[in-house]
Design a protein around this motif. Structure first.
Motif, mmCIF file in Angstrom:
data_model
loop_
_atom_site.group_PDB
_atom_site.id
_atom_site.type_symbol
_atom_site.label_atom_id
_atom_site.label_comp_id
_atom_site.label_asym_id
_atom_site.label_seq_id
_atom_site.Cartn_x
_atom_site.Cartn_y
_atom_site.Cartn_z
ATOM 1 N N ASP A 3 -17.548 3.126 -1.321
ATOM 2 C CA ASP A 3 -17.383 3.748 -0.013
ATOM 3 C C ASP A 3 -16.610 2.875 0.977
ATOM 4 O O ASP A 3 -15.954 3.391 1.885
ATOM 5 N N ALA A 4 -16.692 1.558 0.828
ATOM 6 C CA ALA A 4 -15.991 0.668 1.754
ATOM 7 C C ALA A 4 -14.499 0.676 1.462
ATOM 8 O O ALA A 4 -14.082 0.787 0.308
ATOM 9 N N PRO A 5 -13.637 0.574 2.501
ATOM 10 C CA PRO A 5 -12.186 0.544 2.268
ATOM 11 C C PRO A 5 -11.798 -0.624 1.364
ATOM 12 O O PRO A 5 -12.333 -1.732 1.503
ATOM 13 N N PHE A 6 -10.887 -0.366 0.431
ATOM 14 C CA PHE A 6 -10.387 -1.409 -0.465
ATOM 15 C C PHE A 6 -9.475 -2.338 0.329
ATOM 16 O O PHE A 6 -8.488 -1.903 0.927
ATOM 17 N N GLU A 7 -9.800 -3.620 0.348
ATOM 18 C CA GLU A 7 -9.037 -4.593 1.134
ATOM 19 C C GLU A 7 -7.904 -5.165 0.287
ATOM 20 O O GLU A 7 -7.964 -6.302 -0.184
ATOM 21 N N GLY A 8 -6.908 -4.366 0.081
ATOM 22 C CA GLY A 8 -5.762 -4.774 -0.714
ATOM 23 C C GLY A 8 -4.787 -3.626 -0.825
ATOM 24 O O GLY A 8 -4.782 -2.703 0.001
ATOM 25 N N ALA A 9 -3.948 -3.668 -1.841
ATOM 26 C CA ALA A 9 -2.895 -2.663 -2.016
ATOM 27 C C ALA A 9 -3.179 -1.780 -3.221
ATOM 28 O O ALA A 9 -3.614 -2.259 -4.273
ATOM 29 N N VAL A 10 -2.919 -0.492 -3.083
ATOM 30 C CA VAL A 10 -2.993 0.472 -4.181
ATOM 31 C C VAL A 10 -1.576 0.974 -4.450
ATOM 32 O O VAL A 10 -0.888 1.432 -3.532
ATOM 33 N N ILE A 11 -1.151 0.878 -5.704
ATOM 34 C CA ILE A 11 0.180 1.324 -6.098
ATOM 35 C C ILE A 11 0.030 2.601 -6.912
ATOM 36 O O ILE A 11 -0.565 2.594 -7.999
ATOM 37 N N ARG A 12 0.536 3.709 -6.379
ATOM 38 C CA ARG A 12 0.483 4.982 -7.093
ATOM 39 C C ARG A 12 1.642 5.042 -8.095
ATOM 40 O O ARG A 12 2.813 4.940 -7.716
ATOM 41 N N VAL A 13 1.304 5.202 -9.370
ATOM 42 C CA VAL A 13 2.315 5.269 -10.426
ATOM 43 C C VAL A 13 2.649 6.737 -10.673
ATOM 44 O O VAL A 13 1.853 7.486 -11.249
ATOM 45 N N ARG B 90 -3.535 -0.874 2.159
ATOM 46 C CA ARG B 90 -2.108 -0.656 1.973
ATOM 47 C C ARG B 90 -1.887 0.243 0.764
ATOM 48 O O ARG B 90 -2.651 0.194 -0.208
ATOM 49 N N MET B 91 -0.841 1.090 0.816
ATOM 50 C CA MET B 91 -0.548 1.972 -0.318
ATOM 51 C C MET B 91 0.963 2.086 -0.517
ATOM 52 O O MET B 91 1.727 2.222 0.442
ATOM 53 N N LEU B 92 1.374 2.025 -1.792
ATOM 54 C CA LEU B 92 2.779 2.171 -2.156
ATOM 55 C C LEU B 92 2.911 3.232 -3.241
ATOM 56 O O LEU B 92 1.983 3.433 -4.036
ATOM 57 N N GLU B 93 4.063 3.898 -3.283
ATOM 58 C CA GLU B 93 4.359 4.877 -4.322
ATOM 59 C C GLU B 93 5.544 4.403 -5.149
ATOM 60 O O GLU B 93 6.496 3.838 -4.608
ATOM 61 N N ALA B 94 5.492 4.664 -6.444
ATOM 62 C CA ALA B 94 6.608 4.333 -7.343
ATOM 63 C C ALA B 94 6.914 5.551 -8.195
ATOM 64 O O ALA B 94 6.071 5.985 -8.986
ATOM 65 N N ARG B 95 8.121 6.117 -8.018
ATOM 66 C CA ARG B 95 8.510 7.319 -8.758
ATOM 67 C C ARG B 95 9.527 7.029 -9.863
ATOM 68 O O ARG B 95 9.858 7.914 -10.637
#
Length: 378
Positions: A60-70, A23-28
């Motif tokens: 190399d393995a997919p990260f099983e969680g959320a990444v929040i782009r700051v 999962r990925m989220l962006e915060a601007r």
């Protein structure tokens, strides 16, 4: 908060490794950042925040969680309680080098030697970024941060961040958890206002890098220009056309060792004294005070020694690669492990372990990685 289709982390990190996370989220904006964190924490999933991706080594393995782009940006000028100084409050997602350029353009001194360091402002206090003897802890006043699962951010003075050599209570070191799991929202610095008059450079490392022999004031813009030239010559300025810069900068930390250990190294190994804490205070409870203060034990002196020198003098030269590997040392700087094009995290890890083993065999020191490692073992 904006949820987006996950992007492969190899496209967002300077080492160019890592698959797309779950999962990925962006915060601007500041509000989006706080909302994204609350959303992710409510799920109970694993998570991490991503700024410039320049100090991150992802497996190399997919990260099983959320990444929040700051991606938050903004600089606010505030009055300083000290004469001849100004305070800057900067949003966490702001480019660090853009902040340095802003300060230098206005004649604000204190971070000019850290020109060209990639990444974001919010990441800078986490590892107490520094270059040529100048560190952010010299100008850092406070950070605004939010602890995991808390509802609102708080202000934390710099003195409570546990700042040390490339570390803080917020940094996740390889093999151990961070002392405080929190996210920086903004950073406040206190800088000297020098204007066009410039500043006298006194630090030994910085003077050496600039080639200064006298103590005349030099313009901040000149210092920045020379530092950028020096970093470019070492492949430490990001360049999409130069594989030497497809790295996380210095992959290994300069070693901090007792003075006795430093003396056992060859005399030509570059070294710098680590300044002791001269402001320490001894507190004696009144009910145990009998007119004499206890004798203070003199702390063992510590010395910082050059990891680049240790690597090259263990027989590993710039540009070195293991057979049939797409990972290699930079051709310009022995501390930078670079992705020569399509290298996997496994290939980079293999090279890092080989370097560690050679330095340990030759000098008895185990070099520690500087980037934050996610899903990677060394």
């Amino acid at each position: 908060m904006i949820e987006i289709p996950p992007i492969a982390l190899r496209e967002l990190t300077t080492l160019r490794t890592g698959a797309a996370p779950q999962r990925m989220l962006e915060a601007r904006t500041r509000e989006q950042l706080l909302a994204a964190l609350q959303d992710v924490w409510a799920t109970g999933d694993d998570w991490f925040v991503l700024g410039g991706g320049s100090n991150l080594f992802v497996g190399d393995a997919p990260f099983e969680g959320a990444v929040i782009r700051v991606l938050t940006e903004g600089i606010e000028e505030l009055p300083s309680p000290h004469a001849g100084r100004v305070r800057l409050r900067v949003q966490a997602g702001h480019s660090w080098d853009a902040l340095v350029a802003y300060a230098v353009d206005r004649g604000y001194a204190g971070i000019e030697a850290m020109s060209g360091i990639p990444g974001t402002v919010g990441a800078a206090p986490v590892q107490n970024v520094g270059a040529y003897g100048q560190e952010i802890q010299e100008t850092l006043v406070e950070v605004e941060l939010i602890d995991e699962h808390e509802d609102a951010p708080t202000i934390l003075p710099a003195a409570e961040l546990g700042l040390g050599f490339r570390t803080s209570v917020l940094k996740h070191h390889y093999g151990e958890a961070e002392g405080r799991r929190a996210v920086i929202v903004s950073v406040t610095l206190d800088l000297a206002v020098t204007g066009d008059a410039g500043r006298v450079v006194r630090g030994e490392q910085l003077r050496r890098a600039l080639g200064l022999e006298d103590y005349e004031a030099v313009p901040l813009a000149w210092v920045r220009s020379r530092i950028l030239e020096t970093r470019a010559a070492k492949g430490m300025l990001l360049d999409a056309d130069d594989p030497d810069t497809w790295s996380a900068g210095s992959f290994f930390q300069n070693a901090i060792v007792p003075e006795t250990v430093a003396r056992s190294l060859p005399p030509e190994c570059p070294r710098w004294p680590v300044e002791p804490d001269l402001d320490s205070v001894t507190v004696i409870p009144l009910d145990s005070y009998h007119g004499l203060a206890p004798r203070e034990e003199k702390p063992l002196a510590s010395v910082k020694v050059s990891a680049a020198w240790l690597i090259e003098n263990s027989g590993i030269r710039r540009g070195f690669r293991l057979p049939q590997s797409r990972a290699g040392l930079s051709t310009k700087h022995a501390l930078a492990l670079s992705n020569r094009g399509g290298a996997t995290a496994a290939e980079l890890s293999e090279l890092a372990r080989f370097i560690q083993s050679r330095v340990h065999a030759e000098f008895g020191l185990l070099l520690q990685p500087e980037p934050v490692l996610v899903g990677v073992d060394l």
